[in-house]
Design an enzyme around this catalytic site. Structure first.
Site, PDB file in Angstrom:
ATOM      1  N   ARG A  39       0.942  -1.433   0.099  1.00 41.88           N
ATOM      2  CA  ARG A  39       0.013  -0.083  -0.095  1.00 41.88           C
ATOM      3  C   ARG A  39       0.922   1.256  -0.264  1.00 41.88           C
ATOM      4  O   ARG A  39       1.560   1.411   0.724  1.00 41.88           O
ATOM      5  CB  ARG A  39      -1.038  -0.024   1.312  1.00 41.88           C
ATOM      6  CG  ARG A  39      -1.772   1.205   1.179  1.00 41.88           C
ATOM      7  CD  ARG A  39      -3.150   0.984   2.221  1.00 41.88           C
ATOM      8  NE  ARG A  39      -2.842   0.912   3.541  1.00 41.88           N
ATOM      9  CZ  ARG A  39      -3.606   0.858   4.436  1.00 41.88           C
ATOM     10  NH1 ARG A  39      -4.765   0.346   4.432  1.00 41.88           N
ATOM     11  NH2 ARG A  39      -3.261   0.921   5.749  1.00 41.88           N
ATOM     12  N   SER A 108     -12.814  -3.961   0.178  1.00 45.71           N
ATOM     13  CA  SER A 108     -12.979  -3.748   1.675  1.00 45.71           C
ATOM     14  C   SER A 108     -14.630  -3.476   1.907  1.00 45.71           C
ATOM     15  O   SER A 108     -15.241  -2.927   0.971  1.00 45.71           O
ATOM     16  CB  SER A 108     -12.245  -2.247   1.733  1.00 45.71           C
ATOM     17  OG  SER A 108     -10.739  -2.292   1.707  1.00 45.71           O
ATOM     18  N   LYS A 137      -5.512   5.273   9.932  1.00 44.01           N
ATOM     19  CA  LYS A 137      -6.562   5.682   9.521  1.00 44.01           C
ATOM     20  C   LYS A 137      -7.128   6.619  10.625  1.00 44.01           C
ATOM     21  O   LYS A 137      -7.903   5.952  11.399  1.00 44.01           O
ATOM     22  CB  LYS A 137      -7.461   4.678   9.219  1.00 44.01           C
ATOM     23  CG  LYS A 137      -7.053   4.283   7.536  1.00 44.01           C
ATOM     24  CD  LYS A 137      -8.323   3.438   6.873  1.00 44.01           C
ATOM     25  CE  LYS A 137      -7.915   2.929   5.536  1.00 44.01           C
ATOM     26  NZ  LYS A 137      -8.877   2.320   4.821  1.00 44.01           N
TER      27      LYS A 137
END
Length: 204
Positions: A39, A108, A137
């Site tokens: 990522r 997701s 996050k």
């Protein structure tokens, strides 16, 4: 391809200090990581490609599947094993046309409807979350918790991993739901001993 989802590492180079991602991923695999997702939220396309290709040397060596977050073009270019897509990314039907039937596509999902839609669309697995508050996050207002995880997982019949704030203190509770695996970032990559931290997230 039979996939072991039990310990799914999602990368984030911000936590590595002077260590290369390639080295960190190798240490994590030696600790028991079974699947790796690259990522890169702020890298250029070329940098993302080069980083992922570098890590792929390690995952290929240990025969661990490598997944690319969001970027179908990069997954194609480097012949990754698959992609992981969020709710605002490319529709799964289009992703499947581009990548073909043999690549892994993960989606997701934060609620039952999203999970069922992904399953119906042909996802290979679901990433269910955000489970707990997490350091990666910051904008999550309402994590779904163990109860929400179980509700979503019980509604589908494809593999799923839990993601979001999972660590050595809570992973057993997460796995007690029957989920196929846990997906972690900081619980492994922020550690000064990556291999030991990965091992500590395995029940066996």
């Amino acid at each position: 391809m039979e996939i072991d989802y039990s310990l799914y590492l999602v990368t984030d180079r911000r936590f590595l200090g002077n260590k290369t991602l390639k080295k960190a991923v190798e240490e994590a695999i030696l600790g028991g990581v079974t699947l790796v997702q690259i990522r890169e939220k702020s890298a250029s396309t070329r940098e993302f490609y080069n980083v992922a290709l570098d890590v792929k040397q390690v995952t290929d060596h240990y025969k661990i599947p490598i997944i690319i977050d969001d970027r179908i073009d990069i997954a194609q270019a480097m012949n990754a094993d698959g992609v992981h897509l969020g709710q605002s990314d490319m529709p799964i039907s289009i992703a499947r046309k581009i990548l073909g039937k043999d690549k892994i596509i993960g989606i997701s999902a934060g609620n039952t409807k999203e999970a069922l839609d992904a399953q119906k669309g042909g996802a290979d697995y679901i990433g269910i979350g955000t489970l707990f508050n997490t350091g990666t996050k910051k904008d999550i207002d309402n994590p779904i918790g163990i109860k929400g995880l179980k509700e979503i997982y019980d509604s589908i019949n494809i593999p799923a991993v839990a993601i979001g704030g999972i660590n050595q203190n809570n992973f057993r509770d997460v796995l007690s739901t029957g989920i196929d695996g846990i997906s972690v970032v900081t619980a492994i990559l922020k550690s000064s001993d990556i291999t030991a931290s990965a091992k500590a997230l395995k029940l066996k």
